[in-house]
Design a protein around this motif. Sequence first.
Motif, PDB file in Angstrom:
ATOM      1  N   SER A   1       0.826  -1.504  -0.071  1.00 13.25           N
ATOM      2  CA  SER A   1      -0.287   0.261   0.174  1.00 13.25           C
ATOM      3  C   SER A   1       1.212   1.020  -0.330  1.00 13.25           C
ATOM      4  O   SER A   1       0.987   2.452  -0.809  1.00 13.25           O
ATOM      5  CB  SER A   1      -0.915  -0.534   0.955  1.00 13.25           C
ATOM      6  OG  SER A   1      -0.270  -0.037   2.471  1.00 13.25           O
TER       7      SER A   1
ATOM      8  N   ASP B   1      -6.506   4.523   4.862  1.00 10.82           N
ATOM      9  CA  ASP B   1      -5.088   3.984   4.558  1.00 10.82           C
ATOM     10  C   ASP B   1      -5.236   2.375   5.705  1.00 10.82           C
ATOM     11  O   ASP B   1      -5.391   3.311   6.354  1.00 10.82           O
ATOM     12  CB  ASP B   1      -3.327   4.329   5.296  1.00 10.82           C
ATOM     13  CG  ASP B   1      -2.744   3.699   5.087  1.00 10.82           C
ATOM     14  OD1 ASP B   1      -2.648   2.419   3.869  1.00 10.82           O
ATOM     15  OD2 ASP B   1      -1.594   3.807   4.835  1.00 10.82           O
TER      16      ASP B   1
ATOM     17  N   TYR C   1      -4.877  -2.276   8.245  1.00  9.51           N
ATOM     18  CA  TYR C   1      -4.790  -3.109   9.820  1.00  9.51           C
ATOM     19  C   TYR C   1      -6.157  -3.483   9.866  1.00  9.51           C
ATOM     20  O   TYR C   1      -6.372  -4.277  10.647  1.00  9.51           O
ATOM     21  CB  TYR C   1      -4.214  -1.930  11.207  1.00  9.51           C
ATOM     22  CG  TYR C   1      -3.036  -1.714  11.156  1.00  9.51           C
ATOM     23  CD1 TYR C   1      -1.700  -2.528  10.970  1.00  9.51           C
ATOM     24  CD2 TYR C   1      -2.694  -0.146  10.105  1.00  9.51           C
ATOM     25  CE1 TYR C   1      -1.189  -2.228  11.041  1.00  9.51           C
ATOM     26  CE2 TYR C   1      -1.486  -0.573  10.231  1.00  9.51           C
ATOM     27  CZ  TYR C   1      -0.068  -1.391  10.742  1.00  9.51           C
ATOM     28  OH  TYR C   1       1.369  -1.302  10.750  1.00  9.51           O
TER      29      TYR C   1
ATOM     30  N   SER D   1      -3.755  -3.734   2.174  1.00  9.63           N
ATOM     31  CA  SER D   1      -2.708  -4.514   2.005  1.00  9.63           C
ATOM     32  C   SER D   1      -2.860  -5.918   2.204  1.00  9.63           C
ATOM     33  O   SER D   1      -3.240  -6.637   3.028  1.00  9.63           O
ATOM     34  CB  SER D   1      -1.635  -3.701   2.687  1.00  9.63           C
ATOM     35  OG  SER D   1      -0.231  -4.275   2.613  1.00  9.63           O
TER      36      SER D   1
ATOM     37  N   SER E   1      -0.363  -7.228   3.954  1.00 12.14           N
ATOM     38  CA  SER E   1       1.379  -7.655   4.713  1.00 12.14           C
ATOM     39  C   SER E   1       0.867  -7.796   5.916  1.00 12.14           C
ATOM     40  O   SER E   1       1.490  -8.373   6.419  1.00 12.14           O
ATOM     41  CB  SER E   1       1.915  -5.855   4.134  1.00 12.14           C
ATOM     42  OG  SER E   1       2.635  -5.454   3.148  1.00 12.14           O
TER      43      SER E   1
END
Length: 402
Positions: free
Chosen positions: A100, A206, A209, A242, A244
């Motif tokens: 991201s 963003d 999480y 993301s 990630s």
Amino acid sequence: MSFFQFTPAFANPQGSPIRELFPYLSRPGMVSLAGGYPSPSLFDQEGLAAAAAQAMTTGATALQYGATEGSPALREQLAAQCQARGIRCSAADMLVTTGSQQGFDLLLRVLIQPGDAVCVETPAYPATIAALRQAGAQILSTPVDGDGLDVEALAAMLAALPVAERPKLLYTVPNFSNPCGTLLVQARRERLVQLALEYGFVVVEDDPYGELAFTDARPAPVYAAAQQQVGEGENPVVYLSSLSKTVAPGLRVGWMVADPAVLRRCTVAKQTNDLCTSPLAQAVAASYLQSGRYPQAVAKACAEYQRRMLALTQGLKARLGDLVQFVQPAGGMFVWMTFDARIDPQKLFDAAVAANVLFVPGKAFYADNAQLHSMRLSFAAPDVAQIEQAVDRLTEAFHKAS
Ligand SMILES: Cc1ncc(COP(=O)(O)O)c(C=O)c1O
């Protein structure tokens, strides 16, 4: 004078304040609460190995250059994820990005010129501050509290600004933010969209999480709140996410959902950036998401991160009492802690390093290094036993520095 004539943004470069802590990590016995790394013990290595083997059976496709927008199979999977989060979308609305992080960089390239004002929730993710500095943006810090971005403080700031100085963009991490761990409440999500429409700025949401929630009480994305308000009209929100933090950062797979005009320009910008996100990584990601193992892996990560968060927050409250203040996070990987102004922050950091425990000093999360009596603690990478050790060591450091 150097032979090299660097651009103003790189004349005197500052490295990442978090990466500068890396040398301390090699000290024997160091317990780190500093990094934003997910726990390696939670990577679904078996599932990813099977997905990688499966990806190779697609033969030439995964080894060839791919479309800049991303592979159709992965975009389908990511659209399904976004729909589950409450966003109305299809595969055509997805741009696969190389993490991201790249999504934010592309947005700055297509939307921001040197001198443009950008609002940033503060304290903020340091790479966002760095990217804005490199873009020559004028950073307007916007405060947060226990419920996330303080939208009324934002409204007051916007009302007081001359039209020419209004921000073009606002950056926020509404779900379990980095560094504060807070969740933006629903009413504020709606108010933020109203302000974006009224004052004409783009909201960058963003959300790496959001899936790491410890309860079911997570509101739909700001992007979805904007869809409610604008219907089929232009959505002022750009959504970044993301794999990630939920699958593995080594994949470097993220994505962007945005109005077609924004997506098209970011795709063109990406063509000169990396042509496409690694087709091999995309094939592994698509195959992993198709395998059906993702929900179970995320549920396991949430349960383990919650255990680690409780070990850290309950331990610190029991040992340090009123010396520290924090909001207990309902998800994610971070706790933001402020401490008594009589404690010298440098002394505290030195005492912590001497006691073999590492945290990120709060000033790393401010564009102007303003807030000194604070720190970010990550509970994701160390296990519960290491966190208990970290609590002992932090307690010792606080007592030495007090
Ligand atoms: C808020 C935030 N945004 C973006 C990123 C980068 O994520 P990715 O690995 O998808 O580039 C991070 C990583 O720490 C983060 O905390």
